[in-house]
Structure formats: C-alpha cells, structure tokens
Design a protein around this motif. Sequence first.
Motif, PDB file in Angstrom:
ATOM      1  N   GLN A 114      -0.815  -8.786   1.540  1.00 52.06           N
ATOM      2  CA  GLN A 114      -0.927  -8.359   2.746  1.00 52.06           C
ATOM      3  C   GLN A 114      -1.923  -6.998   2.782  1.00 52.06           C
ATOM      4  N   VAL A 115      -3.300  -7.153   2.869  1.00 55.41           N
ATOM      5  CA  VAL A 115      -3.947  -5.973   2.991  1.00 55.41           C
ATOM      6  C   VAL A 115      -5.046  -5.445   4.555  1.00 55.41           C
ATOM      7  N   PHE A 116      -4.006  -4.375   5.286  1.00 49.63           N
ATOM      8  CA  PHE A 116      -4.581  -4.082   6.537  1.00 49.63           C
ATOM      9  C   PHE A 116      -5.997  -2.956   5.810  1.00 49.63           C
ATOM     10  N   TRP A 117      -7.488  -2.911   6.248  1.00 54.87           N
ATOM     11  CA  TRP A 117      -8.191  -2.362   5.564  1.00 54.87           C
ATOM     12  C   TRP A 117      -8.071  -1.376   7.018  1.00 54.87           C
ATOM     13  N   GLN A 122      -8.926   3.437   4.564  1.00 57.92           N
ATOM     14  CA  GLN A 122      -6.875   3.289   4.646  1.00 57.92           C
ATOM     15  C   GLN A 122      -6.881   1.961   4.091  1.00 57.92           C
ATOM     16  N   TRP A 123      -6.120   1.103   3.443  1.00 58.58           N
ATOM     17  CA  TRP A 123      -5.631   0.264   3.306  1.00 58.58           C
ATOM     18  C   TRP A 123      -3.650   0.172   3.796  1.00 58.58           C
ATOM     19  N   LEU A 124      -3.339  -0.149   3.927  1.00 53.63           N
ATOM     20  CA  LEU A 124      -1.897  -0.574   4.324  1.00 53.63           C
ATOM     21  C   LEU A 124      -1.514  -1.948   3.262  1.00 53.63           C
ATOM     22  N   VAL A 125      -0.658  -2.448   2.883  1.00 51.90           N
ATOM     23  CA  VAL A 125      -0.177  -3.411   1.448  1.00 51.90           C
ATOM     24  C   VAL A 125       1.052  -3.176   2.011  1.00 51.90           C
TER      25      VAL A 125
END
Length: 199
Positions: free
Chosen positions: A108-111, A117-120
């Motif tokens: 899951q990639v929260f962009w 920023q990416w939160l993966v």
Amino acid sequence: VRGVTKGEEPVPDTMDFLEPLPRRQGSGWFMKLALAASLVAAVGAAYVGRQSMQIAGGLKLELSAAQYQKDSIAALLHTREATLNQIMLPGTQLYQVSNVGGPGPVLQVFWVKDRGQWLVHAAHLPPAPAGKSYQLWYMVNGKAISANVFNTESDGQTVFQLDVPSEAKAVTQAAVTLEPEGGSPQPTGDPFMTGSVGE
C-alpha cells in the motif's frame, strides 16, 4: 567404710570401687570438630552465594528482556501513530502494488503529494530468502529508478517512508523485484509486484 561391730568383716564403701576416669589428653578432637563445622559452613555459604548470584543474573536478564519488549512495543506504537497521522493528512492518495498473477503480497503506497512523500506498507510478503533483498522501483517513462531496498519481518509486514526524488516526481508505476542482498543499480529480473501510482 561404714562402722562394723566386733567380729564382722568390714564392707568396703561403694565409692571405694570407683576409679577416676582417665583425663582426655588435650582438646584436639574438639578443635577438629570445630574446624570441620567451619568448613561445612564456609562451603554452604559459598554455594548459597553462588546460587544467589545465578538467580540475580537470571532476574537481570529477564528484566532486560522485559525492558527490550517494552521499548519495542513503544517503538511500534509510535510508528503506527506516525503512519496514521500521515494517512490522515489532506491530499494523501492511496495506491496499491499487487502480486503479478493473482492474490498474494501487497504494497500500500500512501502518497502525500503536498510533501512529496510515500508511506509504504507491505503485507503478506514473506521475508526474502537468505542472500536476497526486495527492491522497490519508481517507474518513470519505462525507466526504473531505485526507491528502496527492504525486507519484511517474520509476520510478512514492514512500513517505511520515502522522500520522492525530483527525477521520480512523474512516476506512474511502481514495481518490486527480488535482488541480491543490498540491492542492484537496475532490476536483475522481472518484477513480481507492480501497480499504478499515478493518474
């Protein structure tokens, strides 16, 4: 001797048959007994002391393990809280990088586009085999740009944050490959996970 009348044989007094007991020569036997008792006490004290040290050492290890577990839980909660805060930021968009060929691991990639920023969050992805690492790639116009080399925990999960570099701002796809430990400059094999991360 008791008194006798004339013509009677004197009867010796009972005390006349008692002879004094021989006096023990010295007190060596008492000293030996005392020394033996002291040695037993010393050995016992040493044993108890050693046992106490072992117990104390065991308790210290248990306390250290408990503290480590407490710190690990605190760090995990902090990470989860930071993840939640990141997800809730305005403008955050969610993308999914899935297993090629069917159900399986997922990223899951929260962009957070305002911050670049990416939160993966990886899930259901078993740890990489010995001598191998997973590598996430930004795919920009068909070109692979390394995003991160990572591995998962024993539960198949991990979380990491990335600052998207300027050359990857136009990324439209993401991919994951299995690489030699430490990663590679370019993919050495076909990706086993891919997904759209752009509009």
